[in-house]
Design a protein around this motif. Structure first.
Motif, PDB file in Angstrom:
ATOM      1  N   ILE A  60      42.865  30.622  26.317  1.00 35.75           N
ATOM      2  CA  ILE A  60      42.015  31.045  27.425  1.00 35.75           C
ATOM      3  C   ILE A  60      42.521  32.396  27.905  1.00 35.75           C
ATOM      4  O   ILE A  60      43.676  32.526  28.316  1.00 35.75           O
ATOM      5  N   MET A  61      41.675  33.410  27.828  1.00 39.01           N
ATOM      6  CA  MET A  61      42.081  34.747  28.252  1.00 39.01           C
ATOM      7  C   MET A  61      42.114  34.817  29.780  1.00 39.01           C
ATOM      8  O   MET A  61      41.514  33.995  30.469  1.00 39.01           O
ATOM      9  N   ARG A  62      42.825  35.799  30.290  1.00 41.51           N
ATOM     10  CA  ARG A  62      42.952  35.949  31.736  1.00 41.51           C
ATOM     11  C   ARG A  62      41.584  36.092  32.395  1.00 41.51           C
ATOM     12  O   ARG A  62      40.744  36.866  31.945  1.00 41.51           O
ATOM     13  N   LEU A  63      41.394  35.337  33.465  1.00 38.32           N
ATOM     14  CA  LEU A  63      40.125  35.350  34.183  1.00 38.32           C
ATOM     15  C   LEU A  63      40.090  36.437  35.251  1.00 38.32           C
ATOM     16  O   LEU A  63      39.017  36.790  35.739  1.00 38.32           O
ATOM     17  N   GLU A  64      41.267  36.939  35.615  1.00 36.76           N
ATOM     18  CA  GLU A  64      41.367  37.922  36.693  1.00 36.76           C
ATOM     19  C   GLU A  64      42.481  38.920  36.379  1.00 36.76           C
ATOM     20  O   GLU A  64      43.267  38.713  35.461  1.00 36.76           O
ATOM     21  N   THR A  65      42.529  39.973  37.176  1.00 33.65           N
ATOM     22  CA  THR A  65      43.658  40.907  37.157  1.00 33.65           C
ATOM     23  C   THR A  65      44.501  40.624  38.391  1.00 33.65           C
ATOM     24  O   THR A  65      43.965  40.499  39.494  1.00 33.65           O
ATOM     25  N   ALA A  66      45.819  40.504  38.216  1.00 29.69           N
ATOM     26  CA  ALA A  66      46.711  40.166  39.333  1.00 29.69           C
ATOM     27  C   ALA A  66      47.650  41.327  39.637  1.00 29.69           C
ATOM     28  O   ALA A  66      48.293  41.873  38.736  1.00 29.69           O
ATOM     29  N   LEU A  67      47.708  41.690  40.916  1.00 31.82           N
ATOM     30  CA  LEU A  67      48.618  42.726  41.393  1.00 31.82           C
ATOM     31  C   LEU A  67      49.489  42.145  42.498  1.00 31.82           C
ATOM     32  O   LEU A  67      49.017  41.372  43.332  1.00 31.82           O
ATOM     33  N   ALA A  68      50.761  42.532  42.505  1.00 31.53           N
ATOM     34  CA  ALA A  68      51.677  42.110  43.570  1.00 31.53           C
ATOM     35  C   ALA A  68      52.281  43.354  44.208  1.00 31.53           C
ATOM     36  O   ALA A  68      52.439  44.393  43.545  1.00 31.53           O
ATOM     37  N   LEU A  69      52.594  43.253  45.494  1.00 32.19           N
ATOM     38  CA  LEU A  69      53.230  44.375  46.176  1.00 32.19           C
ATOM     39  C   LEU A  69      54.598  44.642  45.562  1.00 32.19           C
ATOM     40  O   LEU A  69      55.358  43.710  45.279  1.00 32.19           O
ATOM     41  N   LYS A  70      54.907  45.910  45.339  1.00 32.50           N
ATOM     42  CA  LYS A  70      56.225  46.257  44.811  1.00 32.50           C
ATOM     43  C   LYS A  70      57.292  45.822  45.808  1.00 32.50           C
ATOM     44  O   LYS A  70      57.133  45.984  47.013  1.00 32.50           O
ATOM     45  N   GLY A  71      58.366  45.243  45.291  1.00 36.52           N
ATOM     46  CA  GLY A  71      59.414  44.728  46.160  1.00 36.52           C
ATOM     47  C   GLY A  71      59.320  43.233  46.354  1.00 36.52           C
ATOM     48  O   GLY A  71      60.254  42.601  46.850  1.00 36.52           O
ATOM     49  N   THR A  72      58.173  42.648  45.951  1.00 43.51           N
ATOM     50  CA  THR A  72      58.012  41.198  46.037  1.00 43.51           C
ATOM     51  C   THR A  72      58.908  40.525  44.999  1.00 43.51           C
ATOM     52  O   THR A  72      59.016  40.988  43.863  1.00 43.51           O
ATOM     53  N   THR A  73      59.558  39.445  45.401  1.00 45.52           N
ATOM     54  CA  THR A  73      60.413  38.704  44.469  1.00 45.52           C
ATOM     55  C   THR A  73      59.537  37.858  43.555  1.00 45.52           C
ATOM     56  O   THR A  73      58.832  36.959  44.014  1.00 45.52           O
ATOM     57  N   ILE A  74      59.574  38.184  42.266  1.00 41.29           N
ATOM     58  CA  ILE A  74      58.690  37.530  41.296  1.00 41.29           C
ATOM     59  C   ILE A  74      59.519  36.954  40.154  1.00 41.29           C
ATOM     60  O   ILE A  74      60.440  37.605  39.654  1.00 41.29           O
ATOM     61  N   LYS A  75      59.186  35.751  39.757  1.00 42.85           N
ATOM     62  CA  LYS A  75      59.847  35.127  38.614  1.00 42.85           C
ATOM     63  C   LYS A  75      58.792  34.763  37.579  1.00 42.85           C
ATOM     64  O   LYS A  75      57.790  34.119  37.900  1.00 42.85           O
TER      65      LYS A  75
END
Length: 207
Positions: A60-75
């Protein structure tokens, strides 16, 4: 100061992982115009496609584009790890809550788009009605040749509403399907109960 964003994944890309937002914001774009915001702690995003993928043999290909604020803790969570985590009730509950939020937010976008569609339908009907009135006047003028009717037609026939109505009306015209003469001339009618063909016989007709 202008906010800076980090792209986590892009629409229509291969979905191979999910992302845990420890604390912060994520913007998800269905289209360039339609987007929604997820904000909070321990948000798991990008899991929808991975879960859906377990129900089919295809990716299943991505249904959306996701952006996060720079500096956000992401794993980053690999697909296999995410699917294994579904056996953990706390993890599965967290994921279900986020997915429920996504359903609610995308439903709001859908409702907005449907309202726009409703406005377009209303505009279409108005244009067709406008076109129909002018066409009725044209028929009346063809019969009576009254100059004042011609003036009205010439004044309004060049309008954008008329042109749109003409296009909509022609697109809505039904198509009449007729049996070709060369086919109908070879048509044979059989009375009820007739045997059309028998097993083992040579076939020389289609029915």
């Amino acid at each position: 100061m202008e906010e800076q964003f980090l792209q986590l994944y892009k629409k229509n890309a291969v979905a191979d992982s999910a992302y845990l937002i420890a604390d912060g914001k994520a913007f998800l774009f269905i289209t360039e115009a339609d987007k929604y915001l997820l904000q909070g702690k321990n948000l798991i995003i990008g899991a929808t496609e991975l879960v859906l993928g377990t129900k089919t043999d295809e990716n299943i290909m991505r249904l959306e584009t996701a952006l996060a604020l720079k500096g956000t803790t992401i794993k980053k969570i690999p697909a296999a790890t995410l699917l294994q985590g579904l056996d953990n009730s706390a993890f599965a509950m967290n994921l279900a809550i986020v997915e429920a939020k996504i359903v609610v937010l995308t439903n709001e976008i859908l409702k907005k788009d449907l309202q726009l569609d409703s406005q377009l339908v209303k505009e279409k009907n108005i244009c067709i009605e406008y076109y129909t009135i002018i066409q009725s006047l044209q028929k009346e003028y063809d019969k009576r040749r009254l100059p004042w009717i011609k003036e009205i037609i010439e004044k309004y026939k060049t309008s954008l509403i008329f042109k749109k109505g003409e296009a909509f009306a022609r697109a809505a015209e039904s198509i009449k399907v007729e049996t070709p003469k060369e086919l109908s001339s070879n048509t044979i009618e059989f009375p009820p109960g007739s045997v059309l063909c028998q097993e083992g016989s040579i076939g020389d007709y289609m029915y």
